[in-house]
Design a protein around this motif. Sequence first.
Motif, PDB file in Angstrom:
ATOM      1  N   MET A   1       0.812  -1.201   0.000  1.00 26.38           N
ATOM      2  CA  MET A   1       0.000   0.000   0.000  1.00 26.38           C
ATOM      3  C   MET A   1       0.857   1.266   0.000  1.00 26.38           C
ATOM      4  O   MET A   1       0.427   2.292  -0.483  1.00 26.38           O
ATOM      5  N   LYS A   2       2.102   1.163   0.548  1.00 22.75           N
ATOM      6  CA  LYS A   2       2.921   2.381   0.568  1.00 22.75           C
ATOM      7  C   LYS A   2       3.280   2.840  -0.843  1.00 22.75           C
ATOM      8  O   LYS A   2       3.410   4.043  -1.082  1.00 22.75           O
ATOM      9  N   ASN A   3       3.398   1.901  -1.783  1.00 20.67           N
ATOM     10  CA  ASN A   3       3.640   2.305  -3.173  1.00 20.67           C
ATOM     11  C   ASN A   3       2.433   3.054  -3.736  1.00 20.67           C
ATOM     12  O   ASN A   3       2.587   3.992  -4.508  1.00 20.67           O
ATOM     13  N   GLU A   4       1.238   2.622  -3.332  1.00 21.16           N
ATOM     14  CA  GLU A   4       0.022   3.303  -3.787  1.00 21.16           C
ATOM     15  C   GLU A   4      -0.063   4.709  -3.181  1.00 21.16           C
ATOM     16  O   GLU A   4      -0.400   5.665  -3.874  1.00 21.16           O
ATOM     17  N   ILE A   5       0.258   4.836  -1.909  1.00 24.70           N
ATOM     18  CA  ILE A   5       0.258   6.160  -1.266  1.00 24.70           C
ATOM     19  C   ILE A   5       1.266   7.064  -1.980  1.00 24.70           C
ATOM     20  O   ILE A   5       0.967   8.218  -2.297  1.00 24.70           O
ATOM     21  N   SER A   6       2.448   6.555  -2.253  1.00 27.86           N
ATOM     22  CA  SER A   6       3.468   7.338  -2.965  1.00 27.86           C
ATOM     23  C   SER A   6       2.971   7.745  -4.349  1.00 27.86           C
ATOM     24  O   SER A   6       3.141   8.890  -4.767  1.00 27.86           O
ATOM     25  N   ARG A   7       2.335   6.819  -5.063  1.00 29.44           N
ATOM     26  CA  ARG A   7       1.815   7.118  -6.399  1.00 29.44           C
ATOM     27  C   ARG A   7       0.752   8.213  -6.333  1.00 29.44           C
ATOM     28  O   ARG A   7       0.741   9.134  -7.152  1.00 29.44           O
ATOM     29  N   LEU A   8      -0.118   8.126  -5.345  1.00 30.84           N
ATOM     30  CA  LEU A   8      -1.181   9.125  -5.214  1.00 30.84           C
ATOM     31  C   LEU A   8      -0.608  10.506  -4.885  1.00 30.84           C
ATOM     32  O   LEU A   8      -1.104  11.515  -5.379  1.00 30.84           O
ATOM     33  N   ILE A   9       0.424  10.546  -4.068  1.00 33.52           N
ATOM     34  CA  ILE A   9       1.065  11.833  -3.751  1.00 33.52           C
ATOM     35  C   ILE A   9       1.769  12.384  -4.989  1.00 33.52           C
ATOM     36  O   ILE A   9       1.683  13.579  -5.277  1.00 33.52           O
ATOM     37  N   GLY A  61      -5.027  14.639  14.617  1.00 31.87           N
ATOM     38  CA  GLY A  61      -4.061  14.805  15.700  1.00 31.87           C
ATOM     39  C   GLY A  61      -2.660  15.019  15.170  1.00 31.87           C
ATOM     40  O   GLY A  61      -2.389  14.868  13.979  1.00 31.87           O
ATOM     41  N   ASN A  62      -1.769  15.436  16.074  1.00 24.99           N
ATOM     42  CA  ASN A  62      -0.374  15.696  15.739  1.00 24.99           C
ATOM     43  C   ASN A  62      -0.210  16.747  14.636  1.00 24.99           C
ATOM     44  O   ASN A  62       0.742  16.705  13.869  1.00 24.99           O
ATOM     45  N   GLY A  63      -1.168  17.682  14.541  1.00 27.38           N
ATOM     46  CA  GLY A  63      -1.067  18.758  13.559  1.00 27.38           C
ATOM     47  C   GLY A  63      -1.464  18.364  12.146  1.00 27.38           C
ATOM     48  O   GLY A  63      -1.169  19.080  11.199  1.00 27.38           O
ATOM     49  N   ILE A  64      -2.158  17.225  12.004  1.00 25.47           N
ATOM     50  CA  ILE A  64      -2.503  16.685  10.682  1.00 25.47           C
ATOM     51  C   ILE A  64      -4.020  16.559  10.534  1.00 25.47           C
ATOM     52  O   ILE A  64      -4.712  16.183  11.481  1.00 25.47           O
ATOM     53  N   ALA A  65      -4.508  16.849   9.330  1.00 22.55           N
ATOM     54  CA  ALA A  65      -5.909  16.614   8.986  1.00 22.55           C
ATOM     55  C   ALA A  65      -5.964  15.924   7.627  1.00 22.55           C
ATOM     56  O   ALA A  65      -5.038  16.046   6.822  1.00 22.55           O
ATOM     57  N   VAL A 118      -6.566   3.820   1.748  1.00 19.85           N
ATOM     58  CA  VAL A 118      -5.683   4.987   1.820  1.00 19.85           C
ATOM     59  C   VAL A 118      -5.679   5.557   3.233  1.00 19.85           C
ATOM     60  O   VAL A 118      -4.621   5.834   3.798  1.00 19.85           O
ATOM     61  N   LEU A 119      -6.857   5.716   3.819  1.00 18.45           N
ATOM     62  CA  LEU A 119      -6.931   6.259   5.183  1.00 18.45           C
ATOM     63  C   LEU A 119      -6.200   5.356   6.179  1.00 18.45           C
ATOM     64  O   LEU A 119      -5.501   5.842   7.068  1.00 18.45           O
ATOM     65  N   SER A 120      -6.354   4.063   6.030  1.00 16.42           N
ATOM     66  CA  SER A 120      -5.679   3.119   6.911  1.00 16.42           C
ATOM     67  C   SER A 120      -4.158   3.215   6.775  1.00 16.42           C
ATOM     68  O   SER A 120      -3.428   3.235   7.773  1.00 16.42           O
ATOM     69  N   ALA A 121      -3.679   3.274   5.535  1.00 14.55           N
ATOM     70  CA  ALA A 121      -2.238   3.383   5.303  1.00 14.55           C
ATOM     71  C   ALA A 121      -1.699   4.710   5.839  1.00 14.55           C
ATOM     72  O   ALA A 121      -0.631   4.754   6.455  1.00 14.55           O
ATOM     73  N   LEU A 122      -2.443   5.783   5.626  1.00 18.19           N
ATOM     74  CA  LEU A 122      -2.002   7.085   6.146  1.00 18.19           C
ATOM     75  C   LEU A 122      -1.950   7.071   7.670  1.00 18.19           C
ATOM     76  O   LEU A 122      -1.016   7.620   8.270  1.00 18.19           O
ATOM     77  N   ALA A 123      -2.916   6.425   8.316  1.00 19.62           N
ATOM     78  CA  ALA A 123      -2.907   6.334   9.781  1.00 19.62           C
ATOM     79  C   ALA A 123      -1.631   5.652  10.268  1.00 19.62           C
ATOM     80  O   ALA A 123      -1.020   6.083  11.250  1.00 19.62           O
ATOM     81  N   PHE A 131       8.367  10.715  10.537  1.00 20.37           N
ATOM     82  CA  PHE A 131       7.550  11.208   9.428  1.00 20.37           C
ATOM     83  C   PHE A 131       6.820  12.484   9.847  1.00 20.37           C
ATOM     84  O   PHE A 131       6.776  13.460   9.099  1.00 20.37           O
ATOM     85  N   ARG A 132       6.262  12.480  11.040  1.00 21.96           N
ATOM     86  CA  ARG A 132       5.557  13.671  11.524  1.00 21.96           C
ATOM     87  C   ARG A 132       6.510  14.863  11.636  1.00 21.96           C
ATOM     88  O   ARG A 132       6.122  15.998  11.352  1.00 21.96           O
ATOM     89  N   LYS A 133       7.755  14.607  12.009  1.00 22.95           N
ATOM     90  CA  LYS A 133       8.741  15.701  12.088  1.00 22.95           C
ATOM     91  C   LYS A 133       9.021  16.281  10.697  1.00 22.95           C
ATOM     92  O   LYS A 133       9.223  17.488  10.548  1.00 22.95           O
ATOM     93  N   LEU A 134       9.032  15.429   9.672  1.00 19.82           N
ATOM     94  CA  LEU A 134       9.203  15.918   8.302  1.00 19.82           C
ATOM     95  C   LEU A 134       8.046  16.843   7.916  1.00 19.82           C
ATOM     96  O   LEU A 134       8.254  17.866   7.262  1.00 19.82           O
ATOM     97  N   LEU A 135       6.844  16.471   8.330  1.00 21.15           N
ATOM     98  CA  LEU A 135       5.688  17.316   8.029  1.00 21.15           C
ATOM     99  C   LEU A 135       5.793  18.663   8.741  1.00 21.15           C
ATOM    100  O   LEU A 135       5.524  19.700   8.152  1.00 21.15           O
TER     101      LEU A 135
END
Length: 155
Positions: A1-9, A61-65, A118-123, A131-135
């Motif tokens: 699924m991470k390849n799909e998340i990367s593709r979507l981004i 949470g953590n500054g993300i929506a 997608v929501l599950s993978a993002l969670a 990763f959150r520090k990169l954001l």
Amino acid sequence: MKNEISRLIKSGGILFDVDGNTTDEIYQNVIDLIKLPESFDSKGIYNALCAREKIMSTAVGNGIAIPHSRTPIIKNPDDQRIYIAYLKNPIDMKAPDGIKVHTLFFVLTQNTQDHRNVLSALATVFRDVSFRKLLEAKTNEEEILNAIQQIELSD
């Protein structure tokens, strides 16, 4: 699924210093900034995002929506995408942890199953502290994609 998340981004992209003091203003500014396929109804997407936000905050949470519509609004699976928007000024979106939102992941998917995946993978990605520090640092697409590849996801 991470390849799909990367593709979507990669299909969407990253927006820096998006202005706005409310979710409605931010959503309108994002819609104005992003490049959508001609088949997309930008006003319809804006209305769907605002309608969903009025029902319940998309802040996780953590500054993300994760702004998204309640129902799929994309017809063609090849048009699915994720846009990351770094806000110029964090806003209060009533996150469960009370932290103001600085980064939004706009998820545009074609069907409920893709949306849930997608929501599950993002969670899972969002649980990674580095990763959150990169954001928080408003890093570029290449670094975001590299970080996603390093995170263990159940594919």
